[in-house]
Design an enzyme around this catalytic site. Structure first.
Site, PDB file in Angstrom:
ATOM      1  N   GLU A 107      15.165 -12.611  -5.075  1.00 53.25           N
ATOM      2  CA  GLU A 107      15.989 -11.758  -4.348  1.00 53.25           C
ATOM      3  C   GLU A 107      16.226 -12.360  -2.722  1.00 53.25           C
ATOM      4  O   GLU A 107      15.343 -12.808  -2.447  1.00 53.25           O
ATOM      5  CB  GLU A 107      15.535 -10.374  -4.291  1.00 53.25           C
ATOM      6  CG  GLU A 107      15.110  -9.904  -5.467  1.00 53.25           C
ATOM      7  CD  GLU A 107      14.480  -8.548  -5.406  1.00 53.25           C
ATOM      8  OE1 GLU A 107      14.046  -7.915  -6.579  1.00 53.25           O
ATOM      9  OE2 GLU A 107      14.380  -8.150  -4.075  1.00 53.25           O
ATOM     10  N   CYS A 120      17.081 -12.258   4.839  1.00 55.75           N
ATOM     11  CA  CYS A 120      15.637 -12.144   4.357  1.00 55.75           C
ATOM     12  C   CYS A 120      15.527 -12.955   2.863  1.00 55.75           C
ATOM     13  O   CYS A 120      16.147 -12.682   2.068  1.00 55.75           O
ATOM     14  CB  CYS A 120      15.435 -10.892   4.119  1.00 55.75           C
ATOM     15  SG  CYS A 120      13.734 -10.408   3.436  1.00 55.75           S
ATOM     16  N   CYS A 127       4.692 -13.060  -6.817  1.00 61.21           N
ATOM     17  CA  CYS A 127       3.764 -13.457  -5.819  1.00 61.21           C
ATOM     18  C   CYS A 127       2.298 -13.076  -5.920  1.00 61.21           C
ATOM     19  O   CYS A 127       2.099 -12.375  -7.209  1.00 61.21           O
ATOM     20  CB  CYS A 127       3.963 -12.327  -4.362  1.00 61.21           C
ATOM     21  SG  CYS A 127       2.689 -12.858  -3.322  1.00 61.21           S
ATOM     22  N   CYS A 131      -0.892  -7.374  -3.499  1.00 58.46           N
ATOM     23  CA  CYS A 131      -0.874  -5.957  -2.634  1.00 58.46           C
ATOM     24  C   CYS A 131      -0.557  -5.088  -3.529  1.00 58.46           C
ATOM     25  O   CYS A 131       0.951  -4.923  -3.985  1.00 58.46           O
ATOM     26  CB  CYS A 131      -0.053  -6.402  -1.258  1.00 58.46           C
ATOM     27  SG  CYS A 131      -0.504  -7.658  -0.314  1.00 58.46           S
ATOM     28  N   CYS A 134       3.181  -3.334  -3.149  1.00 59.74           N
ATOM     29  CA  CYS A 134       4.569  -3.967  -3.163  1.00 59.74           C
ATOM     30  C   CYS A 134       4.838  -4.305  -4.565  1.00 59.74           C
ATOM     31  O   CYS A 134       4.071  -4.805  -5.287  1.00 59.74           O
ATOM     32  CB  CYS A 134       3.895  -5.422  -2.459  1.00 59.74           C
ATOM     33  SG  CYS A 134       5.257  -6.392  -2.493  1.00 59.74           S
ATOM     34  N   CYS A 358      11.280  -5.585  -1.159  1.00 57.98           N
ATOM     35  CA  CYS A 358      10.301  -6.679  -1.539  1.00 57.98           C
ATOM     36  C   CYS A 358      10.384  -6.327  -3.355  1.00 57.98           C
ATOM     37  O   CYS A 358       9.215  -5.865  -3.775  1.00 57.98           O
ATOM     38  CB  CYS A 358       8.864  -6.070  -1.180  1.00 57.98           C
ATOM     39  SG  CYS A 358       8.786  -6.572   0.397  1.00 57.98           S
TER      40      CYS A 358
HETATM   41  N1  SAH Z   1       4.125 -12.178   1.437  1.00 58.48           N
HETATM   42  C1  SAH Z   1       4.266 -12.011   2.758  1.00 58.48           C
HETATM   43  C2  SAH Z   1       6.005 -11.929   3.186  1.00 58.48           C
HETATM   44  C3  SAH Z   1       6.584 -11.081   2.248  1.00 58.48           C
HETATM   45  S1  SAH Z   1       6.691  -9.155   2.208  1.00 58.48           S
HETATM   46  C4  SAH Z   1       3.615 -11.115   3.730  1.00 58.48           C
HETATM   47  O1  SAH Z   1       2.900 -10.366   2.777  1.00 58.48           O
HETATM   48  O2  SAH Z   1       3.616 -10.957   4.824  1.00 58.48           O
HETATM   49  C5  SAH Z   1       7.069  -8.828   3.733  1.00 58.48           C
HETATM   50  C6  SAH Z   1       6.683  -7.554   4.373  1.00 58.48           C
HETATM   51  O3  SAH Z   1       6.971  -6.441   3.653  1.00 58.48           O
HETATM   52  C7  SAH Z   1       5.096  -7.536   4.342  1.00 58.48           C
HETATM   53  O4  SAH Z   1       4.462  -7.034   5.455  1.00 58.48           O
HETATM   54  C8  SAH Z   1       4.771  -6.669   3.392  1.00 58.48           C
HETATM   55  O5  SAH Z   1       3.269  -6.100   3.242  1.00 58.48           O
HETATM   56  C9  SAH Z   1       5.883  -5.482   3.293  1.00 58.48           C
HETATM   57  N2  SAH Z   1       5.966  -4.751   2.122  1.00 58.48           N
HETATM   58  C10 SAH Z   1       5.732  -5.073   0.769  1.00 58.48           C
HETATM   59  N3  SAH Z   1       6.010  -3.954   0.200  1.00 58.48           N
HETATM   60  C11 SAH Z   1       6.478  -3.052   0.862  1.00 58.48           C
HETATM   61  C12 SAH Z   1       6.810  -1.527   0.682  1.00 58.48           C
HETATM   62  N4  SAH Z   1       6.958  -1.289  -0.407  1.00 58.48           N
HETATM   63  N5  SAH Z   1       6.758  -0.832   1.786  1.00 58.48           N
HETATM   64  C13 SAH Z   1       6.988  -1.400   3.076  1.00 58.48           C
HETATM   65  N6  SAH Z   1       6.652  -2.517   3.480  1.00 58.48           N
HETATM   66  C14 SAH Z   1       6.543  -3.445   2.229  1.00 58.48           C
END
Ligand code: SAH
Length: 373
Positions: A107, A120, A127, A131, A134, A358
């Site tokens: 995406e 973005c 990934c 986490c 996410c 994300c």
């Molecule tokens: N892998 C990288 C970049 C991708 S995500 C990283 O983790 O930094 C970009 C940002 O969105 C990251 O800070 C991630 O933790 C955050 N993110 C992921 N899922 C989310 C959600 N459901 N709500 C808010 N932020 C989220």
């Protein structure tokens, strides 16, 4: 005339075909010469792709027709097909779900603000960082994207903007953030080459300012150190989400390998090398990481550092037990940081109603139409 057979232009098995954007200008000339053409044709093709943003041979009128077709077929293979396009926020946010040649979904999101437009992008299909809050993290890693696949997302956004295809009139992509699917520093070589292609001036690249690029990471310490040594001035964002190892071990599992202190040391080394303020990302999760004592602990870690906190209201993902912090609690968290002199902003949340957070769209499509093995 038949052009000379080229050296095999496929990367290793399972990799997308080689694309102009995978190559630096010298490699492009070699490639074009392998096709039996003079090296300057590489510059002409690059000017079409990176400068004029065209990839249809019909629009390359400075090239003989047979040459256009040959160069396009060899160096501009289609890498991603737009499967769905969704817009919201009065047409100022546009999300694209892409399907790669092997069926993998990724995406990208284009967000328009007064005076700038931010793309973005995804760096991986899926990934591997897992986490738990996410959507992308839940699905696991499918594969790394190639440089060409990363650049394709941006070129598409640039085309939409230059042709006035988005609310707000014609414009250009001014900023790029690696905050789509994937961990950019886990796909280091392709991401670094993509940064070079984005920031090199036309015809080598897209001519976007290095300062307008943000690489966001979970905190892969060795790769952060490597990035600091590249002589670039891109912004680094660190997804911290907790000031203490106990909680961060759960929220960002790679923390079990590199602890908060090590990640922040690498961040400060990056700031020192680049003179750029590091962005500390903190998703506000109700009753999980939003307590006042955690705000104070975070402030203590960042005090006197070249850092800025970006608070992100959690975008709840389907099936997750977590939700966004209560607005009053989030406001108090922000105020506690500000009172201690820590620069802090709350992230504007774009695209809620189109699952722009994300990996949500790819996750839902994966369920509808499982990708090829
Ligand atoms: N892998 C990288 C970049 C991708 S995500 C990283 O983790 O930094 C970009 C940002 O969105 C990251 O800070 C991630 O933790 C955050 N993110 C992921 N899922 C989310 C959600 N459901 N709500 C808010 N932020 C989220």
């Amino acid at each position: 005339m038949e052009l000379a057979p080229a050296r095999p232009r496929r990367q290793a098995r399972g990799r997308p075909p080689v694309h102009l954007a995978d190559l630096d200008p010298a490699e492009r000339r070699v490639c074009v010469q392998d096709l039996g053409q003079p090296g300057y044709r590489a510059d002409q093709l690059s000017r079409h792709y990176f400068g004029r943003l065209v990839e249809s041979p019909d629009e390359m009128t400075d090239l003989p027709a047979a040459v256009r077709r040959e160069l396009t077929a060899a160096l501009l293979p289609p890498l991603l097909a737009a499967e769905r396009e969704l817009t919201c926020d009065d047409g100022m946010t546009r999300k694209t779900l892409w399907r790669a040649g092997d069926g993998a979904y990724v995406e990208s999101v284009l967000m328009r603000y007064p005076g700038r437009a931010t793309m973005c992008v995804s760096s991986q299909a899926g990934c591997g960082m897992a986490c738990p809050f996410c959507a992308t993290g839940q699905a696991g890693l499918t594969r790394n994207l190639s440089t060409g696949e990363i650049i394709t997302q941006i070129v598409n956004g640039a085309r939409v903007l230059t042709r006035g295809g988005m609310a707000g009139g014609a414009g250009r992509v001014s900023n790029v953030v690696f905050m789509g699917m994937g961990e950019p520093l886990a796909n280091y070589a392709s991401v670094l080459a993509a940064v070079r292609r984005m920031t090199d001036p036309v015809p080598a690249g897209l001519g976007i300012s290095q300062r307008a690029i943000t690489v966001s990471t979970v905190g892969l310490v060795p790769a952060m150190a490597k990035l600091a040594g590249e002589g670039l001035s891109v912004r680094l964002a660190v997804s911290l989400h907790a000031p203490d190892d106990e909680l961060r071990d759960e929220l960002v599992p790679v923390n079990r390998r590199w602890k908060v202190a090590e990640v922040l040391d690498a961040a400060w080394a990056y700031a020192a090398a680049t003179r750029r303020r590091v962005s500390v990302e903190y998703a506000m999760i109700r009753d999980v990481n939003d307590q006042a004592w955690r705000a104070d602990a975070l402030a203590a870690l960042l005090k006197g550092r070249l850092a800025h906190v970006n608070l992100i209201p959690l975008n709840p993902t389907p099936g997750s037990r977590w939700t966004a912090s209560d607005p009053a609690v989030a406001t108090e968290f922000e105020a506690r940081l500000a009172r201690r002199g820590i620069p802090v902003t709350v992230r504007d949340t774009r695209g809620r109603e189109i699952d722009a957070a994300c990996g949500q769209l790819a996750a839902s499509s994966q369920k509808l139409a499982p990708s090829a093995p």
